[in-house]
Design a protein around this motif. Structure first.
Motif, short mmCIF file in Angstrom:
data_model
loop_
_atom_site.label_atom_id
_atom_site.label_comp_id
_atom_site.label_asym_id
_atom_site.label_seq_id
_atom_site.Cartn_x
_atom_site.Cartn_y
_atom_site.Cartn_z
N ILE A 31 0.82 -1.21 0.00
CA ILE A 31 0.00 0.00 0.00
C ILE A 31 0.85 1.26 0.00
CG2 ILE A 31 -0.21 0.12 2.52
CD1 ILE A 31 -3.10 0.78 0.10
N ASP A 32 2.04 1.20 0.60
CA ASP A 32 2.86 2.40 0.76
C ASP A 32 3.85 2.63 -0.37
OD1 ASP A 32 4.10 0.08 1.74
OD2 ASP A 32 5.51 1.24 2.95
N SER A 33 3.83 1.76 -1.38
CA SER A 33 4.74 1.97 -2.51
C SER A 33 4.09 1.67 -3.86
CB SER A 33 6.00 1.10 -2.35
OG SER A 33 5.66 -0.28 -2.33
N ALA A 34 2.79 1.43 -3.87
CA ALA A 34 2.10 1.10 -5.11
C ALA A 34 2.00 2.31 -6.03
CB ALA A 34 0.70 0.56 -4.80
N ASP A 35 1.76 2.02 -7.30
CA ASP A 35 1.66 3.06 -8.32
C ASP A 35 0.24 3.63 -8.37
OD1 ASP A 35 1.11 3.96 -11.25
OD2 ASP A 35 3.30 3.86 -11.13
N PHE A 36 0.13 4.95 -8.33
CA PHE A 36 -1.19 5.58 -8.34
C PHE A 36 -1.95 5.27 -9.63
CE2 PHE A 36 0.80 8.46 -5.17
CZ PHE A 36 -0.15 8.36 -4.18
N ASP A 37 -1.23 5.17 -10.75
CA ASP A 37 -1.89 4.85 -12.01
C ASP A 37 -2.51 3.45 -11.99
OD1 ASP A 37 -1.27 7.33 -13.08
OD2 ASP A 37 0.54 6.63 -14.10
N ASP A 38 -1.82 2.51 -11.32
CA ASP A 38 -2.39 1.17 -11.16
C ASP A 38 -3.69 1.25 -10.37
OD1 ASP A 38 -0.39 -0.16 -12.54
OD2 ASP A 38 0.76 -0.67 -10.75
N TRP A 39 -3.69 2.03 -9.31
CA TRP A 39 -4.90 2.18 -8.50
C TRP A 39 -6.05 2.73 -9.33
CZ3 TRP A 39 -3.07 4.76 -3.26
CH2 TRP A 39 -2.29 3.85 -2.57
N HIS A 45 -13.84 -11.68 -1.28
CA HIS A 45 -14.28 -12.37 -0.07
C HIS A 45 -13.19 -12.45 0.98
CE1 HIS A 45 -18.15 -13.86 -1.76
NE2 HIS A 45 -17.50 -13.70 -2.90
N GLU A 46 -11.95 -12.23 0.56
CA GLU A 46 -10.84 -12.21 1.51
C GLU A 46 -9.73 -11.35 0.91
OE1 GLU A 46 -8.31 -16.08 0.84
OE2 GLU A 46 -10.41 -16.65 1.06
N ALA A 47 -8.93 -10.75 1.77
CA ALA A 47 -7.85 -9.88 1.30
C ALA A 47 -6.51 -10.60 1.37
CB ALA A 47 -7.80 -8.60 2.13
N TYR A 48 -5.53 -10.05 0.66
CA TYR A 48 -4.18 -10.61 0.74
C TYR A 48 -3.15 -9.48 0.60
CZ TYR A 48 -4.82 -10.63 -4.39
OH TYR A 48 -5.10 -10.30 -5.69
N ALA A 49 -1.96 -9.72 1.12
CA ALA A 49 -0.90 -8.71 1.11
C ALA A 49 -0.57 -8.29 -0.32
CB ALA A 49 0.35 -9.26 1.79
N ASN A 50 -0.28 -7.01 -0.48
CA ASN A 50 0.13 -6.40 -1.75
C ASN A 50 -1.03 -6.30 -2.76
OD1 ASN A 50 2.74 -6.24 -0.71
ND2 ASN A 50 3.34 -8.19 -1.62
N GLY A 51 -2.22 -6.67 -2.33
CA GLY A 51 -3.37 -6.58 -3.23
C GLY A 51 -4.47 -5.70 -2.68
#
Length: 258
Positions: free
Chosen positions: A102-110, A149-155
Motif C-alpha cells: 500500500i505504501d509503494s504502489a503506483d497511483f496509475d495502477d490504483w 471475499h478475503e484480502a491478501y498482502a500487496n493486493g
C-alpha cells in the motif's frame, strides 16, 4: 420440462470485456445456447475476429462495440446506440494492475483498477438497469473474485475493488427488490487467462509463474458457471458463486507440485 438452453434461446446478452479470457469464453457459451450477443471491449480487431468466428460457428447475431468502459460518456453513447433490449448483462470487464504494498504502489495502477472494476461496472449497471426495471425483467451478472471475499498482502486496492463488487451486487439485489430483475455474481480464484500478464504489465515469465506447478481454472470453467447462473428458472436468483481450482484453498493457499 423446459431445459436450461431453452430458457436462454433468443435472449440478448451484453458482455463487457469480451476480447479475451472469461468474456470471450462466455460469448461462445451463450451463442451455443441460442443467444444473440452484444460484445464490448477496447481491442476492436479482437472483437471483429470473435464476431466472425461466433457468427460462422453458431449462426447467431453478434454486435460489437469498441470503447473503454472507464469512459462514462462512451458508455452512455453506447447504450443509447443499441436498439435491442438487453436481457442479460455480464459485467466482466476488469483487471488487476500491479502487486505492491500500500505504501509503494503506483497511483496509475490504483486508478486503472478503481475506474474499471468499480466505476466501469457501475456505469453499465446504471445505464442498463432502468430498462430492466421498466419491463420488469432482466439479469445482471457481475464477475467478482475470491479477492472480494478475503484480502491478501500487496493486493489492497484490487481486493478493495472486488469487495466493492460483492457489496454492489448485494445492494443492487435489494434495490431491485419487488421486481423480477435478478442480480448475481460469479467469483473465481486462479484462472489461467491474460489476468496475470496484465497485472505484471506484460511480464510473461512472471505471469506464468503464478500458475507453475498447479492446475488453475480455465476461462471455459467460469463461462460454464456464468451460463448456469443465467439459465436458472426465472424465480431463482443465485447471489454469488465462489469457484476455486482444487489446488487452491484460499487467496494465498495454493498447492504446487515440486
Amino acid at each position: 420440462m423446459v431445459t436450461s438452453d431453452e430458457r436462454l434461446t433468443g435472449k440478448q446478452v451484453l458482455i463487457t470485456g469480451a476480447t479475451a479470457g472469461i468474456g470471450e469464453a462466455a460469448a461462445h457459451h451463450f451463442a451455443r445456447a441460442g443467444c444473440s450477443l452484444i460484445l464490448t471491449g477496447r481491442r476492436k480487431n479482437r472483437l471483429e475476429s470473435i464476431k466472425s468466428e461466433i457468427e460462422s460457428t453458431f449462426g447467431t447475431e453478434v454486435q460489437i462495440f469498441s470503447f473503454d468502459i472507464r469512459n462514462r460518456q462512451a458508455c452512455r453513447s453506447f447504450v443509447e446506440s443499441i436498439t435491442a433490449e438487453v436481457d442479460i448483462l455480464v459485467n466482466n470487464a476488469g483487471l488487476a494492475s500491479g502487486l505492491d504494498p500500500i505504501d509503494s504502489a503506483d497511483f496509475d495502477d490504483w486508478d486503472a483498477m478503481i475506474d474499471t472494476n468499480v466505476k466501469g461496472l457501475l456505469n453499465m449497471m446504471r445505464l442498463i438497469g432502468p430498462a430492466m426495471r421498466k419491463r420488469n425483467s432482466g439479469h445482471i451478472i457481475n464477475i467478482g473474485s475470491i479477492a472480494g471475499h478475503e484480502a491478501y498482502a500487496n493486493g489492497s486496492v484490487y481486493c478493495g475493488t472486488k469487495h466493492a463488487v460483492k457489496a454492489i451486487t448485494q445492494a443492487a439485489k435489494m434495490d431491485f427488490h419487488g421486481t423480477n430483475v435478478r442480480v448475481s455474481a460469479v467469483s473465481p480464484g486462479l484462472v489461467d487467462t491474460e489476468f496475470s500478464e496484465v497485472r505484471f504489465h506484460g511480464d510473461t515469465e512472471k505471469a506464468r509463474g503464478v500458475y507453475d506447478g498447479m492446475q488453475p481454472l480455465t476461462a471455459d470453467d467460469i463461462a460454464e458457471i456464468i451460463l448456469f447462473t443465467a439459465s436458472r428458472p426465472a424465480h431463482v436468483n443465485i447471489m454469488d458463486t465462489i469457484v476455486l481450482p482444487v489446488d487452491q484453498s484460499s487467496s494465498t493457499m495454493v498447492h504446487r507440485n515440486s
